[in-house]
Scaffold this motif. Structure first.
Motif, PDB file in Angstrom:
ATOM      1  N   THR A 199       0.860  -1.180   0.000  1.00 53.54           N
ATOM      2  CA  THR A 199       0.000   0.000   0.000  1.00 53.54           C
ATOM      3  C   THR A 199       0.890   1.222   0.000  1.00 53.54           C
ATOM      4  O   THR A 199       1.840   1.312   0.779  1.00 53.54           O
ATOM      5  CB  THR A 199      -0.900  -0.009   1.241  1.00 53.54           C
ATOM      6  OG1 THR A 199      -1.713  -1.172   1.191  1.00 53.54           O
ATOM      7  CG2 THR A 199      -1.782   1.216   1.289  1.00 53.54           C
TER       8      THR A 199
ATOM      9  N   SER B  63       1.150   5.339   0.350  1.00 53.36           N
ATOM     10  CA  SER B  63       0.491   6.580   0.745  1.00 53.36           C
ATOM     11  C   SER B  63       1.036   7.703  -0.132  1.00 53.36           C
ATOM     12  O   SER B  63       2.244   7.901  -0.212  1.00 53.36           O
ATOM     13  CB  SER B  63       0.789   6.859   2.216  1.00 53.36           C
ATOM     14  OG  SER B  63       0.283   8.120   2.560  1.00 53.36           O
TER      15      SER B  63
ATOM     16  N   LYS C  20      -2.105  -0.773  -3.852  1.00 54.97           N
ATOM     17  CA  LYS C  20      -3.204  -0.033  -3.246  1.00 54.97           C
ATOM     18  C   LYS C  20      -2.669   1.357  -2.917  1.00 54.97           C
ATOM     19  O   LYS C  20      -1.492   1.499  -2.548  1.00 54.97           O
ATOM     20  CB  LYS C  20      -3.662  -0.724  -1.972  1.00 54.97           C
ATOM     21  CG  LYS C  20      -4.397  -2.016  -2.243  1.00 54.97           C
ATOM     22  CD  LYS C  20      -4.991  -2.589  -0.983  1.00 54.97           C
ATOM     23  CE  LYS C  20      -5.871  -3.775  -1.338  1.00 54.97           C
ATOM     24  NZ  LYS C  20      -6.501  -4.382  -0.179  1.00 54.97           N
TER      25      LYS C  20
ATOM     26  N   VAL D 253      -3.297   5.031  -0.806  1.00 54.07           N
ATOM     27  CA  VAL D 253      -4.024   5.839   0.180  1.00 54.07           C
ATOM     28  C   VAL D 253      -3.718   7.299  -0.142  1.00 54.07           C
ATOM     29  O   VAL D 253      -2.545   7.694  -0.162  1.00 54.07           O
ATOM     30  CB  VAL D 253      -3.562   5.524   1.626  1.00 54.07           C
ATOM     31  CG1 VAL D 253      -4.331   6.393   2.624  1.00 54.07           C
ATOM     32  CG2 VAL D 253      -3.743   4.061   1.937  1.00 54.07           C
TER      33      VAL D 253
ATOM     34  N   ASN E 217      -3.291  10.863   0.818  1.00 51.32           N
ATOM     35  CA  ASN E 217      -3.018  11.505   2.099  1.00 51.32           C
ATOM     36  C   ASN E 217      -3.326  13.006   2.003  1.00 51.32           C
ATOM     37  O   ASN E 217      -2.593  13.761   1.366  1.00 51.32           O
ATOM     38  CB  ASN E 217      -1.540  11.265   2.451  1.00 51.32           C
ATOM     39  CG  ASN E 217      -1.199  11.789   3.814  1.00 51.32           C
ATOM     40  OD1 ASN E 217      -1.992  12.521   4.430  1.00 51.32           O
ATOM     41  ND2 ASN E 217      -0.034  11.421   4.313  1.00 51.32           N
TER      42      ASN E 217
ATOM     43  N   ARG F  19      -8.894  -0.479  -4.681  1.00 57.79           N
ATOM     44  CA  ARG F  19      -7.464  -0.194  -4.489  1.00 57.79           C
ATOM     45  C   ARG F  19      -7.206   1.234  -4.023  1.00 57.79           C
ATOM     46  O   ARG F  19      -6.086   1.604  -3.731  1.00 57.79           O
ATOM     47  CB  ARG F  19      -6.704  -0.426  -5.796  1.00 57.79           C
ATOM     48  CG  ARG F  19      -6.399  -1.898  -5.989  1.00 57.79           C
ATOM     49  CD  ARG F  19      -5.270  -2.067  -6.939  1.00 57.79           C
ATOM     50  NE  ARG F  19      -5.617  -3.051  -7.956  1.00 57.79           N
ATOM     51  CZ  ARG F  19      -5.128  -3.061  -9.171  1.00 57.79           C
ATOM     52  NH1 ARG F  19      -4.285  -2.137  -9.541  1.00 57.79           N
ATOM     53  NH2 ARG F  19      -5.482  -3.981 -10.017  1.00 57.79           N
ATOM     54  N   LEU F  20      -8.256   2.051  -3.985  1.00 55.56           N
ATOM     55  CA  LEU F  20      -8.039   3.457  -3.655  1.00 55.56           C
ATOM     56  C   LEU F  20      -8.776   3.800  -2.366  1.00 55.56           C
ATOM     57  O   LEU F  20      -9.949   3.479  -2.205  1.00 55.56           O
ATOM     58  CB  LEU F  20      -8.578   4.327  -4.803  1.00 55.56           C
ATOM     59  CG  LEU F  20      -8.184   5.786  -4.838  1.00 55.56           C
ATOM     60  CD1 LEU F  20      -6.682   5.944  -5.020  1.00 55.56           C
ATOM     61  CD2 LEU F  20      -8.922   6.502  -5.971  1.00 55.56           C
ATOM     62  N   SER F  21      -8.050   4.456  -1.457  1.00 59.62           N
ATOM     63  CA  SER F  21      -8.686   4.917  -0.218  1.00 59.62           C
ATOM     64  C   SER F  21      -8.031   6.243   0.174  1.00 59.62           C
ATOM     65  O   SER F  21      -7.200   6.772  -0.575  1.00 59.62           O
ATOM     66  CB  SER F  21      -8.521   3.870   0.884  1.00 59.62           C
ATOM     67  OG  SER F  21      -7.157   3.652   1.145  1.00 59.62           O
ATOM     68  N   ALA F  22      -8.393   6.766   1.314  1.00 57.70           N
ATOM     69  CA  ALA F  22      -7.844   8.066   1.721  1.00 57.70           C
ATOM     70  C   ALA F  22      -7.902   8.181   3.233  1.00 57.70           C
ATOM     71  O   ALA F  22      -8.596   7.408   3.899  1.00 57.70           O
ATOM     72  CB  ALA F  22      -8.659   9.186   1.078  1.00 57.70           C
ATOM     73  N   ASN F  23      -7.159   9.169   3.755  1.00 57.22           N
ATOM     74  CA  ASN F  23      -7.351   9.490   5.168  1.00 57.22           C
ATOM     75  C   ASN F  23      -8.085  10.830   5.256  1.00 57.22           C
ATOM     76  O   ASN F  23      -8.178  11.566   4.266  1.00 57.22           O
ATOM     77  CB  ASN F  23      -6.020   9.527   5.926  1.00 57.22           C
ATOM     78  CG  ASN F  23      -5.054  10.521   5.323  1.00 57.22           C
ATOM     79  OD1 ASN F  23      -5.455  11.366   4.530  1.00 57.22           O
ATOM     80  ND2 ASN F  23      -3.794  10.418   5.672  1.00 57.22           N
TER      81      ASN F  23
ATOM     82  N   LEU G  73     -14.186   7.533  -1.497  1.00 57.88           N
ATOM     83  CA  LEU G  73     -12.902   6.950  -1.097  1.00 57.88           C
ATOM     84  C   LEU G  73     -13.040   6.100   0.169  1.00 57.88           C
ATOM     85  O   LEU G  73     -12.051   5.764   0.817  1.00 57.88           O
ATOM     86  CB  LEU G  73     -11.875   8.075  -0.891  1.00 57.88           C
ATOM     87  CG  LEU G  73     -11.501   8.810  -2.181  1.00 57.88           C
ATOM     88  CD1 LEU G  73     -10.795  10.128  -1.892  1.00 57.88           C
ATOM     89  CD2 LEU G  73     -10.624   7.925  -3.061  1.00 57.88           C
TER      90      LEU G  73
END
Lengths: 106, 322
Positions: free
Chosen positions: B28, B30, B65, B67, B69, B98-102, B122
């Motif tokens: 993963t 960032s 993946k 993330v 930020n 495969r895509l996310s965020a904080n 996200l």
């Protein structure tokens, strides 16, 4: 007797697009589903444009220019039978320009 | 013996490549979102933004993946948000899960990303009360094909502020821009997604519209006679895409049918009627810009190309009549 067709009330406040495949309130759909039947069933037709939030030239051209280009009606006959009503005269003028521009070029 | 040893080495090597590939896929990464998410007007920030998009694209394409930020993201600009939302939709479709965020550390940034549904896309739950005027005054719409129904609330608001004539002139242009997207940007294959960001403040209207289709230059170049329009000098200077966008805005249509191709010329004409109006069109490697304040039309080249087209439109509708 004059039949009245109000686009905002009887079709959509946001008509847009040229062909049926473009979207739900296209010029082609308006022409085929409302305008042509109303024209064929009346001696005189008044189309009211007020109340709509916007058209786009593709909608207006396909709906009204398409009466001549696609449906084969005579522009002169439309001038005699059809009345366009709008507070904003520019839209009325545009409709007639599209009708006249759609005449077959000799 | 030697052959067996060689085969063993190959197997070991194969295993190690496979392991490496698996670990690469599961890794993963960032990636820092730029401090300013901006596309229009600031070349430096546009290039930084483009670099960020490239970095994410590359990682996702490698199977990682990612993330996003947002910790250092301090300011979002409408054109930047629009391009970002378009590409996020695209990434989610092409690289599912495969895509996310904080969560962003800046309150306004979080409110805006929540307002446009970006955080939710996200995978983050909305947690803010959207209250800031700099967020609530923005209308965000996305849709497919030519359907202006979603933008009715914004057009109603514009009508109340500037009156019917100017509002209808604006809506005509926006509806026609949607029609352009449908007819030209996606070649009638798979619909025509568009993203719009709009606001009105004191009779000043801002509208940005984005699509991720095949771009204005590509559409025009598909028509052979457009080549007559381009000179060798323009090609050498890398300004061909800008010139092609300018040609589209000045009514050189790609269809060659006299009743078609009015969208961009109408938009440019309406901008010229507005006091100090501005219109900028970014597509593929080029841009076209009209500034009523500076009384100039200019074309240029983008260092990092944009997928599809971004139209940024600023109008003062206090005295504009269509």
């Amino acid at each position: 007797m004059t039949v009245v067709l109000n686009i905002a009330k009887q079709f959509s406040r946001s008509p847009a697009g040229r062909y049926r495949t473009d979207g739900p309130f296209s010029g082609e759909a308006f022409r085929e589903d409302l305008l042509l039947p109303a024209l064929s069933q009346s001696e005189a037709l008044e189309v009211q444009l007020d109340g709509v939030l916007g058209f786009g030239s593709s909608f207006l051209e396909e709906a009204f220019g398409g009466l001549v280009r696609e449906a084969g009606l005579k522009a002169d006959a439309l001038h005699a039978k059809l009345r366009i009503s709008s507070k904003l005269k520019t839209y009325e003028q545009r409709v007639w320009r599209y009708v006249d521009d759609a005449r077959p070029k000799s | 013996m030697r052959a067996r040893a060689k085969a063993g080495a190959t197997r070991r090597f194969s295993r190690s490549r496979k392991e490496r590939s698996t670990s690469l896929q599961s890794a993963t990464r960032s990636i820092q979102v730029p401090a300013h998410l901006r596309y229009y007007a600031d070349r430096h920030q546009r290039e930084k933004f483009g670099g960020f998009l490239e970095q994410v694209e590359k990682s996702l394409a490698l199977g990682r993946k990612v993330v996003l930020n947002f910790c250092d993201t301090k300011r979002l600009y409408p054109c930047g948000v629009l391009v970002f939302m378009g590409i996020v939709d695209d990434w989610i479709q092409r690289f599912p899960s495969r895509l996310s965020a904080n969560y962003p550390s800046d309150d306004l940034v979080e409110q805006m990303l929540q307002h446009v549904g970006g955080l939710q896309k996200l995978g983050l739950s909305p947690r803010k009360n959207i209250s800031h005027d700099d967020v609530t005054r923005w209308h965000y719409f996305t849709g497919m094909n030519v359907d202006a129904t979603p933008i009715e609330p914004f057009m109603e608001q514009v009508r109340m502020v500037v009156g019917e004539a100017a509002q209808m002139g604006l809506a005509d242009c926006v509806n026609e821009a949607m029609t352009n997207v449908r007819h030209h940007a996606y070649d009638n294959s798979g619909g025509g997604w568009w993203w719009i960001f709009a606001t009105i403040s004191d009779k000043r209207v801002f509208v940005a519209m984005h699509d991720r289709g095949s771009s204005i230059p590509a559409t025009l170049l598909a028509k052979p006679d457009i080549w007559d329009y381009l000179t060798g000098r323009v090609w050498r200077q890398g300004r061909a895409d800008g010139k092609l966008i300018s040609a589209a805005a000045e009514r050189r249509t790609s269809t060659k049918l006299p009743y078609r191709g009015k969208g961009l010329p109408e938009m440019l004409q309406f901008t010229k009627l507005s006091e100090n109006g501005e219109l900028a069109i970014y597509s593929r490697h080029g841009f076209f810009r009209f500034s009523g304040r500076e009384k100039i039309e200019s074309v240029g080249r983008l260092t990092k190309p944009i997928t599809g087209t971004l139209i940024v439109w600023m109008l003062n509708l206090s005295g504009t009549m269509p």
